[in-house]
Design a protein around this motif. Sequence first.
Motif, PDB file in Angstrom:
ATOM      1  N   GLY A 108     -36.222  23.017  15.384  1.00  0.00           N
ATOM      2  CA  GLY A 108     -37.575  22.672  14.982  1.00  0.00           C
ATOM      3  C   GLY A 108     -38.379  21.999  16.076  1.00  0.00           C
ATOM      4  N   ASN A 109     -37.947  22.132  17.337  1.00  0.00           N
ATOM      5  CA  ASN A 109     -38.603  21.443  18.445  1.00  0.00           C
ATOM      6  C   ASN A 109     -39.387  22.399  19.330  1.00  0.00           C
ATOM      7  N   ILE A 110     -40.422  21.859  19.986  1.00  0.00           N
ATOM      8  CA  ILE A 110     -41.121  22.558  21.056  1.00  0.00           C
ATOM      9  C   ILE A 110     -41.138  21.626  22.267  1.00  0.00           C
ATOM     10  N   SER A 111     -41.270  22.218  23.437  1.00  0.00           N
ATOM     11  CA  SER A 111     -41.315  21.431  24.672  1.00  0.00           C
ATOM     12  C   SER A 111     -42.709  21.540  25.277  1.00  0.00           C
ATOM     13  N   LEU A 112     -43.364  20.390  25.442  1.00  0.00           N
ATOM     14  CA  LEU A 112     -44.733  20.356  25.935  1.00  0.00           C
ATOM     15  C   LEU A 112     -44.814  19.641  27.285  1.00  0.00           C
ATOM     16  N   PRO A 113     -45.815  19.987  28.096  1.00  0.00           N
ATOM     17  CA  PRO A 113     -46.047  19.221  29.325  1.00  0.00           C
ATOM     18  C   PRO A 113     -46.331  17.754  28.979  1.00  0.00           C
ATOM     19  N   LEU A 114     -45.982  16.880  29.872  1.00  0.00           N
ATOM     20  CA  LEU A 114     -46.208  15.432  29.748  1.00  0.00           C
ATOM     21  C   LEU A 114     -45.289  14.762  28.734  1.00  0.00           C
ATOM     22  N   VAL A 115     -45.294  15.233  27.489  1.00  0.00           N
ATOM     23  CA  VAL A 115     -44.578  14.505  26.427  1.00  0.00           C
ATOM     24  C   VAL A 115     -43.157  15.010  26.206  1.00  0.00           C
ATOM     25  N   GLY A 116     -42.829  16.205  26.732  1.00  0.00           N
ATOM     26  CA  GLY A 116     -41.478  16.741  26.555  1.00  0.00           C
ATOM     27  C   GLY A 116     -41.257  17.318  25.170  1.00  0.00           C
ATOM     28  N   SER A 117     -40.076  17.083  24.609  1.00  0.00           N
ATOM     29  CA  SER A 117     -39.692  17.670  23.324  1.00  0.00           C
ATOM     30  C   SER A 117     -40.392  16.964  22.165  1.00  0.00           C
ATOM     31  N   VAL A 118     -40.938  17.767  21.251  1.00  0.00           N
ATOM     32  CA  VAL A 118     -41.604  17.237  20.053  1.00  0.00           C
ATOM     33  C   VAL A 118     -41.055  17.993  18.851  1.00  0.00           C
ATOM     34  N   LYS A 119     -40.599  17.271  17.849  1.00  0.00           N
ATOM     35  CA  LYS A 119     -40.050  17.915  16.642  1.00  0.00           C
ATOM     36  C   LYS A 119     -41.187  18.192  15.660  1.00  0.00           C
ATOM     37  N   VAL A 120     -41.489  19.475  15.479  1.00  0.00           N
ATOM     38  CA  VAL A 120     -42.581  19.865  14.594  1.00  0.00           C
ATOM     39  C   VAL A 120     -42.098  20.669  13.394  1.00  0.00           C
ATOM     40  N   GLY A 121     -40.807  20.994  13.356  1.00  0.00           N
ATOM     41  CA  GLY A 121     -40.256  21.769  12.251  1.00  0.00           C
ATOM     42  C   GLY A 121     -40.466  21.086  10.917  1.00  0.00           C
ATOM     43  N   ASN A 122     -40.866  21.875   9.925  1.00  0.00           N
ATOM     44  CA  ASN A 122     -41.098  21.421   8.551  1.00  0.00           C
ATOM     45  C   ASN A 122     -42.330  20.527   8.425  1.00  0.00           C
ATOM     46  N   LEU A 123     -43.167  20.502   9.452  1.00  0.00           N
ATOM     47  CA  LEU A 123     -44.451  19.810   9.378  1.00  0.00           C
ATOM     48  C   LEU A 123     -45.558  20.825   9.135  1.00  0.00           C
ATOM     49  N   THR A 124     -46.654  20.410   8.521  1.00  0.00           N
ATOM     50  CA  THR A 124     -47.827  21.270   8.449  1.00  0.00           C
ATOM     51  C   THR A 124     -48.479  21.296   9.826  1.00  0.00           C
ATOM     52  N   THR A 125     -49.394  22.225  10.045  1.00  0.00           N
ATOM     53  CA  THR A 125     -50.063  22.288  11.336  1.00  0.00           C
ATOM     54  C   THR A 125     -50.910  21.035  11.574  1.00  0.00           C
ATOM     55  N   VAL A 126     -51.461  20.471  10.509  1.00  0.00           N
ATOM     56  CA  VAL A 126     -52.242  19.232  10.640  1.00  0.00           C
ATOM     57  C   VAL A 126     -51.338  18.079  11.062  1.00  0.00           C
ATOM     58  N   GLN A 127     -50.167  17.962  10.419  1.00  0.00           N
ATOM     59  CA  GLN A 127     -49.232  16.894  10.768  1.00  0.00           C
ATOM     60  C   GLN A 127     -48.732  17.046  12.198  1.00  0.00           C
ATOM     61  N   ALA A 128     -48.436  18.292  12.606  1.00  0.00           N
ATOM     62  CA  ALA A 128     -47.964  18.541  13.975  1.00  0.00           C
ATOM     63  C   ALA A 128     -49.054  18.203  14.992  1.00  0.00           C
ATOM     64  N   ARG A 129     -50.285  18.557  14.693  1.00  0.00           N
ATOM     65  CA  ARG A 129     -51.402  18.247  15.591  1.00  0.00           C
ATOM     66  C   ARG A 129     -51.544  16.738  15.770  1.00  0.00           C
ATOM     67  N   GLU A 130     -51.488  16.004  14.684  1.00  0.00           N
ATOM     68  CA  GLU A 130     -51.629  14.547  14.754  1.00  0.00           C
ATOM     69  C   GLU A 130     -50.467  13.917  15.523  1.00  0.00           C
ATOM     70  N   LEU A 131     -49.255  14.460  15.340  1.00  0.00           N
ATOM     71  CA  LEU A 131     -48.092  13.941  16.051  1.00  0.00           C
ATOM     72  C   LEU A 131     -48.237  14.145  17.559  1.00  0.00           C
ATOM     73  N   ILE A 132     -48.654  15.353  17.962  1.00  0.00           N
ATOM     74  CA  ILE A 132     -48.821  15.641  19.390  1.00  0.00           C
ATOM     75  C   ILE A 132     -49.917  14.762  19.990  1.00  0.00           C
ATOM     76  N   GLU A 133     -50.999  14.569  19.273  1.00  0.00           N
ATOM     77  CA  GLU A 133     -52.081  13.709  19.763  1.00  0.00           C
ATOM     78  C   GLU A 133     -51.593  12.280  19.979  1.00  0.00           C
ATOM     79  N   SER A 134     -50.748  11.806  19.062  1.00  0.00           N
ATOM     80  CA  SER A 134     -50.239  10.434  19.199  1.00  0.00           C
ATOM     81  C   SER A 134     -49.331  10.291  20.416  1.00  0.00           C
ATOM     82  N   ARG A 135     -48.607  11.380  20.765  1.00  0.00           N
ATOM     83  CA  ARG A 135     -47.746  11.345  21.952  1.00  0.00           C
ATOM     84  C   ARG A 135     -48.565  11.434  23.243  1.00  0.00           C
TER      85      ARG A 135
END
Length: 231
Positions: A72-99
């Motif tokens: 359930g993870n993706i790897s992004l520049p700067l922040v590295g691994s982010v677990k987005v599995g089982n999140l809505t797209t809104v929840q995932a967006r907010e999580l990435i913004e916080s990182r």
Amino acid sequence: MLTSCSTYKTIPYFQNLDKTKITQEEIKNYSPLKIQPGDILGITVGSLNPDAWTDGNKNGETALGYKVDEGGNISLPLVGSVKVGNLTTVQARELIESRLVKYLKSPAVNLTILNFKISVLGDVNRPNVYPISSEQVSITEALSLAGDLQITGMRQNILLIREQDGVRKYIPVDLTSTGLFQSEYYYLRNNDIIYVTPDKNKAAAVDQSARNIGFVLSAISVLTLIATQLL
């Protein structure tokens, strides 16, 4: 005539609905789409410091596809691994913004599922795999994309196949009942498959008609050949 009337009763949709008046009901069965392993996410990042994201363009934005792994993870520049599995797209967006707050000034993230698609098979006019641009699509919309059921399609015997959280479900669906609209399966998920079963008797009648037409055409061909020879 009796057979025809009996057959017709299985064809109309939503038969238990009083179509002589306006009826309304509250929508309670929709739940936001949740990200699953295998999803490919389109992520656009913008901020006030345009050079912070090295993959971005001149405006500091980037739109890339990030595949969600089995965990359930993706790897992004700067922040590295982010677990987005089982999140809505809104929840995932907010999580990435916080990182990203640690690295970017006023980050703004837009996130969509790029590979959202459904398959419609069986006794429909246009069976195919259909990409979906929205996160909300229903069974009735999917069947409309496929050109609706053939007259021989069994309205009471639709099969929805869904794979989610490592489990495959085979779900019966009845198009002749308005209960479909309140079903938890009315709204589709990524990679759902809809199969429309053809009716045996009606399919046999169509096949027999095709055979009769073929016989008539063959007979005409033979008679034409004989007439040509006599002439």
